[in-house]
Design a protein around this motif. Sequence first.
Motif, short mmCIF file in Angstrom:
data_model
loop_
_atom_site.label_atom_id
_atom_site.label_comp_id
_atom_site.label_asym_id
_atom_site.label_seq_id
_atom_site.Cartn_x
_atom_site.Cartn_y
_atom_site.Cartn_z
N THR A 1 10.49 0.57 2.82
CA THR A 1 9.67 1.69 2.77
C THR A 1 9.22 2.73 1.72
O THR A 1 8.41 3.67 2.12
N ARG B 1 7.95 3.41 -2.02
CA ARG B 1 7.06 2.69 -2.94
C ARG B 1 7.68 2.52 -4.39
O ARG B 1 8.71 3.29 -4.53
N GLU C 1 7.90 5.66 -6.47
CA GLU C 1 7.53 6.99 -5.79
C GLU C 1 8.42 8.04 -6.43
O GLU C 1 8.42 9.25 -6.35
N TYR D 1 11.73 12.97 3.55
CA TYR D 1 10.77 12.49 2.81
C TYR D 1 9.87 11.38 3.95
O TYR D 1 9.25 10.36 3.38
N GLY E 1 6.77 10.09 5.98
CA GLY E 1 5.26 10.38 5.99
C GLY E 1 4.68 11.14 7.38
O GLY E 1 5.57 11.23 8.18
N THR F 1 2.15 9.93 9.02
CA THR F 1 1.58 8.86 10.21
C THR F 1 2.77 7.77 10.10
O THR F 1 3.41 7.67 9.20
N GLU G 1 2.80 5.37 7.16
CA GLU G 1 3.50 5.62 6.00
C GLU G 1 4.94 5.28 6.45
O GLU G 1 5.75 5.33 5.26
N ASN G 2 5.30 5.29 7.55
CA ASN G 2 6.81 5.01 7.74
C ASN G 2 7.41 3.71 8.06
O ASN G 2 8.36 3.49 7.91
#
Length: 797
Positions: free
Chosen positions: A680, A682, A685, A777, A779, A781, A784-785
């Motif tokens: 999960t 990036r 990131e 960290y 997200g 929504t 995003e997770n």
Amino acid sequence: MHLRILSLCLLCGLGLSAQPVLRGRVVDELTQAPLPFATVLYDTLGHRGVTTDLDGRFTLQAPGISSLTVRYIGYRSRTVPLRPGQQEIRIGLTEDAVQMQEVLIAEAQDPAAHLIRQVIRSKARNNPARLDAYSCRTYNKLVYEWLLPPADTAALDSSAQRLYRLAASTALLILESVTLRRFAQPARTEETVEASRMSGFRDPLFAALATDVQPFSFYEETVPVLNRRYLNPISDNSPAYYRFRIEDTLYQDADTVYLVSFAPKPGKRFDALTGVLYINTFGYAVQNVLAEPARQGPIEIRIEQRYTCVNREQWFPEQLNFELRAPSYPDPSMGMRASGKSYITEVQIRPPLKARTLAVETVRMLPDAAGKPAPYWTQHRADSLTARELRTYAFMDSLGAEFQLDRKVRIVESLGSGLLNLGPVSLDFNRLYTWNAYEGHRFGLGLRSTDRLPVSLGAYAAYGLRDGAWKYGADLQWRLHPAGDWRLQLSAVRDLAEPGASALDIAGGLSSLRAYAIGRMDSVAALRGSLSFRMLNYLTGEISLQRATLDPAYAYRYEALPALADPDRMPFTEAGIRLRYAWREELMQVLGRRVSNGSRFPVLTLVYTRGLDGLLGGQFAFDRLEVQAEQTLRHRLLGATAVQARAGAVQGEAPASRLFNGNGVFFRNNPGLIFNAFQTMRPYEFLSDRYVSFFLRQDLGPPLWRSAWSQPRLRLLHGMAWGSLASPGTHAELEFRTMEQGFFESGLQVQDLIRTEYVNIGYLGLGIAGFWRYGPYAGATWRENGVLRLALSFSYD
């Protein structure tokens, strides 16, 4: 007086030698297959006797025998009369269609369970792996043959008739080997293949071994068979999972042998075996084993083991057999069978062996193993070859000479290293095509000179369609000492490298699955020299020196060194060392190369790089260190636990390319599961100059249910990491975060949710894994997770 005593002794000796010896064989009446461990009784009360060996043979030396009674589980007992002076007999038994009713006995009163507990308490002294040392010689024979259904050959055309007769009269393949097996504590095994023979080949690909399918002894907590580990019926607390029943009792001299059947208890879910144990009361040891998986797949497996007590001191394997049957492979109309036999002789208990004197390989082949003459094989074979086996050798050897199979073998051998032998050069097919998010489709060509000489040359070129740029390189390798893995390499490349990648992933790069997540690259021109080596058996390493110029192919400016003549071209001179320590790692010689079977203990890796300012034009002074520990633990019932822990630190003047990018593999177009990476996160990131990460995979036991199309197994996955960056302001024009508060994700994988038979020999499974990101960290929504991944698997059951 002395002469009279001597004469009396000689007369007694002559009398003993004159006692009739009866040799016999017990077989299946219908198939004529030998019945191993059949009970052959010769006294009138029906309790004293012997058991047949793995070939169904027995020998008796007892005068006055008028008849024999033969018993075998699942077959009708049979009593046969003997003629006076009879020396040979063949006894056929027929299967008993009547199934014995199961009688349930309270475990506290069950004599079979009590007997098994005695065996469990005695395992330590009966297990050969607990000895200080041992040595033995094994003769191994492996035969592959077709399973042909009855056919009306008259209805076949002439070519089909010839093929049918050929398959019926000869085997498909025969392998023979003679090995010297030596063992010394702490748990080091060396098996030297002294002779190897393979029908159709002058130089065999590999050797048949006693441990190809089954373990050398039956005393471990789990029994590995093919790709599955089954709970041993004599493992600790096995009466809680298996039911046992005493089927027969046999008296051999002063000892009693109990025939105990075993099967999984109803309602218990675990990878189980079923079969018969022959328990000898002398030491409460396993004398014979017949076992097979309680649930068979497309490949049916059966193992047989026979033990003997050496000098009434130590029980030790004497014969090991296995049979693999694929009734519907390669076609439902016919099948294939592989049967292996191993005969163990010249056993020495506690010889003067030390672990340090054994070779680093668990299995190694002598250079002249393939050249042993016929008298050698005659001496070491446990039995002479059958007429069918002789025909197989004659036919396959002539076929091998006609079609030059040995030359094709060398091509297969080169494929093991990723090369396709084309004569004086080999094609590196790993460079033909790769894909990554930066280059898109990458096509290339790599060539290497033959490795028959100590020195080899290689070169490659590649082109990425998305970035529209050429990459190329060349290297020279000199094998200084192949047995010690000492190799000198010089290389020059102009290629791409992922910024911030872990130096621990030597098998990564553009050919790994993670390459699909690589969307950021540095353009690198480098000259490199390295010396790789092996020391102290389990320690491998590499020392290197590199001069490289790096050009970030993305928006980035390193502001800690404003005096750089060209901010887009960063010159490095780096010295490095890589060390890997895998205690008791199992190494084998496969296809002429050293291959690792892993280690049961933690594998430690260390990579240190020193940036040298002022040497060969380098302008960066820094220290970069990464360490890793990983291990896979296997449990009796749950399966495996895989753990990986990493940590890294950079001190000094280092741009983002020499820091750590977090190891994230999240991007929407990636459907596959990548272990030991953050699903999960990036790819770029986070950025750190110090980090620690931890990954865990835990199997959760046997399948939730079993059906023809589904056999789901659960696995938990977890990853977490912490990182920091001392001077984030020096890395301009680059978007990133730091993770001082910790990054966390967990997942659940369902393996073999859907599965289908694969060419009637195994199962291809499709599973799914879901991951969720949480903590500081996470997200805002669920998109995003959360992430879903697909996972493929292959199994035989």
